[in-house]
Design a protein around this motif. Structure first.
Motif, PDB file in Angstrom:
ATOM      1  N   ARG A 356       0.810  -1.212   0.000  1.00  0.00           N
ATOM      2  CA  ARG A 356       0.000   0.000   0.000  1.00  0.00           C
ATOM      3  C   ARG A 356       0.843   1.262   0.000  1.00  0.00           C
ATOM      4  O   ARG A 356       0.357   2.326  -0.416  1.00  0.00           O
ATOM      5  N   ASP A 357       2.086   1.190   0.412  1.00  0.00           N
ATOM      6  CA  ASP A 357       2.939   2.378   0.431  1.00  0.00           C
ATOM      7  C   ASP A 357       3.863   2.462  -0.779  1.00  0.00           C
ATOM      8  O   ASP A 357       3.947   3.491  -1.440  1.00  0.00           O
ATOM      9  N   ALA A 359       3.823   0.348  -3.528  1.00  0.00           N
ATOM     10  CA  ALA A 359       3.208  -0.176  -4.753  1.00  0.00           C
ATOM     11  C   ALA A 359       3.978  -1.349  -5.336  1.00  0.00           C
ATOM     12  O   ALA A 359       3.721  -1.771  -6.461  1.00  0.00           O
ATOM     13  N   THR A 360       4.906  -1.912  -4.584  1.00  0.00           N
ATOM     14  CA  THR A 360       5.634  -3.103  -5.022  1.00  0.00           C
ATOM     15  C   THR A 360       4.680  -4.291  -5.099  1.00  0.00           C
ATOM     16  O   THR A 360       3.872  -4.501  -4.194  1.00  0.00           O
ATOM     17  N   VAL A 361       4.785  -5.063  -6.176  1.00  0.00           N
ATOM     18  CA  VAL A 361       3.945  -6.252  -6.315  1.00  0.00           C
ATOM     19  C   VAL A 361       4.388  -7.292  -5.294  1.00  0.00           C
ATOM     20  O   VAL A 361       5.590  -7.612  -5.183  1.00  0.00           O
ATOM     21  N   LEU A 362       3.433  -7.811  -4.531  1.00  0.00           N
ATOM     22  CA  LEU A 362       3.742  -8.722  -3.437  1.00  0.00           C
ATOM     23  C   LEU A 362       3.688 -10.181  -3.887  1.00  0.00           C
ATOM     24  O   LEU A 362       3.023 -10.540  -4.868  1.00  0.00           O
ATOM     25  N   ALA A 363       4.375 -11.019  -3.135  1.00  0.00           N
ATOM     26  CA  ALA A 363       4.436 -12.450  -3.423  1.00  0.00           C
ATOM     27  C   ALA A 363       3.106 -13.115  -3.103  1.00  0.00           C
ATOM     28  O   ALA A 363       2.299 -12.572  -2.321  1.00  0.00           O
ATOM     29  N   PRO A 364       2.838 -14.286  -3.687  1.00  0.00           N
ATOM     30  CA  PRO A 364       1.596 -15.014  -3.370  1.00  0.00           C
ATOM     31  C   PRO A 364       1.420 -15.196  -1.860  1.00  0.00           C
ATOM     32  O   PRO A 364       2.375 -15.518  -1.147  1.00  0.00           O
ATOM     33  N   LEU A 369      -2.881  -4.203  -1.070  1.00  0.00           N
ATOM     34  CA  LEU A 369      -3.997  -3.636  -1.816  1.00  0.00           C
ATOM     35  C   LEU A 369      -4.178  -4.380  -3.132  1.00  0.00           C
ATOM     36  O   LEU A 369      -3.210  -4.660  -3.847  1.00  0.00           O
ATOM     37  N   LEU A 370      -5.407  -4.683  -3.446  1.00  0.00           N
ATOM     38  CA  LEU A 370      -5.717  -5.382  -4.687  1.00  0.00           C
ATOM     39  C   LEU A 370      -5.738  -4.400  -5.854  1.00  0.00           C
ATOM     40  O   LEU A 370      -6.334  -3.327  -5.759  1.00  0.00           O
ATOM     41  N   GLY A 403     -10.739  -7.361   4.001  1.00  0.00           N
ATOM     42  CA  GLY A 403     -11.295  -6.106   4.487  1.00  0.00           C
ATOM     43  C   GLY A 403     -10.965  -4.970   3.538  1.00  0.00           C
ATOM     44  O   GLY A 403     -10.337  -5.152   2.493  1.00  0.00           O
ATOM     45  N   ARG A 404     -11.408  -3.785   3.895  1.00  0.00           N
ATOM     46  CA  ARG A 404     -11.198  -2.603   3.044  1.00  0.00           C
ATOM     47  C   ARG A 404     -10.218  -1.659   3.715  1.00  0.00           C
ATOM     48  O   ARG A 404     -10.331  -1.350   4.900  1.00  0.00           O
ATOM     49  N   ALA A 405      -9.256  -1.206   2.937  1.00  0.00           N
ATOM     50  CA  ALA A 405      -8.268  -0.286   3.489  1.00  0.00           C
ATOM     51  C   ALA A 405      -8.893   1.028   3.903  1.00  0.00           C
ATOM     52  O   ALA A 405      -8.515   1.625   4.908  1.00  0.00           O
TER      53      ALA A 405
END
Length: 511
Positions: A356-357, A359-364, A369-370, A403-405
């Motif tokens: 969320r900060d 914007a790096t794509v996260l691992a599975p 954030l979606l 949930g929602r950020a």
């Protein structure tokens, strides 16, 4: 029908593809039943007549493109939607559930070229005044004919808006605050239909389906309006309910014997609480569920009771519908192992989770954030659209929502997703539903409170003690209210804005 030429003049655009599809369906068997409402039935020619009437009534106003419809779940209003889309105009959704002031403000703010409503809503003086104030053409709906001229004086010089490729100017459901408007273009709507398997393109078979779909979701919201249009395009008759009532819905299931039905999580809970007999679902092979988060425990309870799989979906008004969901094949193969997932991305949709900060794509498996991209999210389909949902995607592509950020409650710098409190309360055997929100606090900025409905007796002190054993100190709500019912939007989502306003606005709390 008179608008086919004008609708097809834009070539192979999404607008003309959708129009041609609807016209093709209407020509198959005009006398066959297209719609039932209570004891009345309406043929496919009812839609065709509405298209002819709409063109005729607006013949002297050829630039009238934006059709505001006060969308009660009634035949005339549903038919108005189909006629507006078939003629390539724009549906501007107006909610009958707004108070007189709210509805009038919506009309003034949006200034549609035409306002369509039935006699019940035209009896609202504020609506009449607002329609006159914006110089809109007034049309009336009824069960016999979808469009007739309302006796209001016609405007001498309507103030038209520039033409645009917008199919629906839709309001969101307002679960976190005042509803906002989103423009759903014909291109995005067509992409949403394709993703869900609804026929759009040339070459797809034109036929009338034997099975009838039951439509109870509000036409003023994407969950109802999307399927109203989709069913017309696929040639499927509709059994329309003005609102969801368990026994009335069950009677339609018995009468029409659909293989697939849709129930929002709230409606699933209502069916379980009503203890409908198992034979209601003897012809149903699956239940689709969307519009709100589906607790895994609720899906389990329904499946255990009725032996019918629940196929959750994930979407939003801004996406023109669902972008991920369960298929029956995935449910059979993965259902137990992926419990709590909302399914996998639909065809044409890409999903990823980012920090969320940074914007790096996260691992599975990591929560962030979606983001999504595809034709139904933007006209070019290439841009990544960031949502406000906290999510994770596992190695097999299954999406989990956490949930929602933007719902997060900021208590003295600590972020608290409301779902943390709600999920903890869901573990208590007496709790039916819970909705946590933040309220203003002069010392901490914001503090959490929670409203609860019960399925069996419990006290506020008992539930607070239960939470104390499961939450960190800063996560614990400062107040808990036991209520008879949680306030909802017309699409049956719990409205956090109304929970805050109606339950906690004047209730003293302590931090």
């Amino acid at each position: 029908m008179s608008t086919h030429d004008s609708a097809s003049s834009v070539g192979d655009s999404a607008r003309s593809l959708i129009a041609r599809r609807i016209f093709g369906v209407l020509a198959l068997d005009p006398a066959a039943t297209a719609l039932t409402f209570g004891d009345r039935t309406f043929p496919w020619s009812y839609y065709a007549d509405a298209i002819t009437d709409l063109d005729a009534l607006l013949a002297e106003y050829p630039r009238a493109r934006q059709i505001g419809i006060v969308l009660r779940n009634r035949p005339g209003q549903l038919c108005s939607v189909i006629a507006t889309i078939a003629t390539g105009r724009t549906v501007v959704t107006l909610s009958p559930h707004l108070g007189d002031t709210g509805l009038a403000e919506d009309i003034v703010d949006l200034a549609p070229d035409v306002v369509v409503a039935d006699e019940e809503d035209w009896a609202r003086a504020a609506m009449v005044e607002a329609t006159a104030a914006v110089g809109a053409i007034a049309l009336c709906t009824g069960p016999g004919r979808a469009f007739v001229r309302h006796p209001m004086p016609a405007p001498s010089s309507p103030a038209y808006k520039p033409a645009a490729d917008v199919a629906v100017l839709m309001m969101t459901s307002g679960t976190t605050g005042r509803p906002k408007r989103v423009e759903l273009t014909y291109q995005r709507m067509a992409a949403a239909f394709r993703a869900a398997g609804t026929p759009v393109d040339e070459g797809r078979e034109l036929r009338l389906h034997r099975r009838t779909a039951i439509l109870w979701a509000s036409l003023a919201h994407i969950s109802g309006l999307y399927f109203a249009i989709a069913h017309a395009m696929e040639g499927r008759g509709i059994a329309l309910l003005e609102k969801f009532e368990v026994q009335a819905w069950a009677e339609l299931v018995r009468r029409h014997r659909p293989g697939y039905v849709r129930l929002a999580p709230t409606a699933i809970r209502m069916v379980l609480n009503a203890d409908l007999p198992r034979d209601v679902f003897e012809n149903v092979f699956a239940v689709g569920s969307g519009t709100a988060p589906l607790p895994a425990e609720l899906a389990d309870a329904f499946e255990d009771r009725y032996g019918v799989p629940v196929l959750g979906t994930y979407g939003a008004t801004e996406f023109a519908g669902a972008i991920a969901g369960w298929t029956i094949d995935d449910k059979r193969e993965w259902g137990t192992r992926k419990r709590g997932s909302v399914g996998r991305a639909y065809d044409g949709i890409d999903l990823r989770v980012v920090d969320r900060d940074s914007a790096t794509v996260l691992a599975p498996g990591a929560v962030g954030l979606l983001e999504a991209r595809g034709g139904q999210l933007s006209d070019d389909g290439g841009a990544w659209i960031r949502t406000t949902d906290l999510a994770s995607i596992d190695d097999d592509g299954f999406l989990f929502i956490h949930g929602r950020a933007d719902d997060a409650i900021s208590r003295g710098g600590f972020k608290i997703p409301p779902s943390v409190i709600e999920e903890a309360l869901a573990q208590h055997p007496a709790v039916d539903e819970a909705s946590a929100v933040g309220i203003a606090d002069p010392r901490l900025g914001e503090v959490p409170v929670v409203a609860v409905t019960l399925s069996s007796p419990a006290t506020e002190a008992e539930l607070m003690e239960f939470l104390s054993a499961r939450l960190t100190r800063y996560q614990r709500p400062v107040d808990l209210a036991i209520v008879d019912a949680l306030p909802r939007t017309p699409s049956l989502k719990v409205s956090r804005a109304l929970v805050r306003e109606q339950i906690f606005a004047r209730r003293p709390t302590a931090t």
